[in-house]
Design a protein around this motif. Structure first.
Motif: not given
Length: 234
Positions: A10, A67, A71, A94, A98
């Protein structure tokens, strides 16, 4: 071991928000360790350790903590195949990737206005994550998002140090929040991650416009100096 390799992957793909802080802290720590070994200056140990801890804090803040907020938002959200997402100030991508990879959204757009390097990195990440066909990247000013009124179902805005989201000027905050509200459908949702002070200002702006603001929470958010909000029409 899998967690560690995933963390390294990542970091390599999406980089960090504080590269200069991390680099300066590591270089300073190495210089001090060199003085300790060569000149026997043992009193420098504590300063070298402090610099290493600062570098680790900055890494975990941008690579792990942000992150995890993204998420968690995506995990608790439900989007349909006929819906569209938008990530503004997308950086290396990101949140954009995602949304494209882990939801049923039909299409996810990214708007980036800062560096050509980040756009190239984003495009490479989209290929690596196998979502290139689901995303579309536009280079534009996030104060003037090139989308029609009420045209997207979810808007995400994840700050990085030095970008427009982190500029405390009232005019810029109002301009960005206005654009986010303008492009959002009445049934849509907005998601922001920023410093506590900036999130408080954005939240106040949205609430004055009649929106419902909900704070997301994670352990240690105060330590890592990050807050997050979910914004919807009332």
């Amino acid at each position: 071991m899998n967690k560690f390799t995933g963390w390294v992957k990542h970091w390599y793909r999406y980089k960090t928000d504080e590269p200069y802080i991390i680099s300066a802290a590591i270089v300073g720590a190495l210089a001090m360790f060199g003085s300790i070994l060569m000149d026997r200056k043992k009193h420098l140990y504590i300063y070298a350790i402090i610099l290493v801890l600062i570098a680790l804090w900055a890494l975990f803040r941008s690579v792990t903590f942000k992150k995890n907020f993204v998420r968690d938002f995506i995990k608790q959200s439900h989007f349909n195949p006929n819906q569209v997402g938008l990530d503004i100030g997308t950086g290396t991508g990101y949140a954009l990737i995602k949304l494209a990879r882990d939801t049923d959204l039909d299409k996810v757009y990214g708007v980036e206005d800062k560096y050509q390097y980040t756009v190239r990195r984003l495009e490479k990440n989209a290929v690596l994550e196998k979502v290139k066909n689901k995303i579309e990247i536009t280079t534009a000013d996030i104060n003037k998002i090139p989308f029609e009124d009420r045209s997207v179902d979810v808007v995400t805005a994840i700050s990085a140090n030095g970008n427009q989201f982190s500029t405390p000027k009232k005019a810029i905050i109002q301009s960005i929040s206005y654009e986010m509200k303008r492009v959002l459908k009445p049934s849509g949702v907005m998601f922001m991650v920023n410093t506590p002070a900036m999130i408080k200002k954005y939240a106040a702006t949205f609430e004055k416009s009649g929106f419902e603001v909900t704070y997301m929470h994670r352990r240690f958010e105060r330590f890592f100096f990050i807050r997050s909000i979910i914004v919807k029409y009332k």
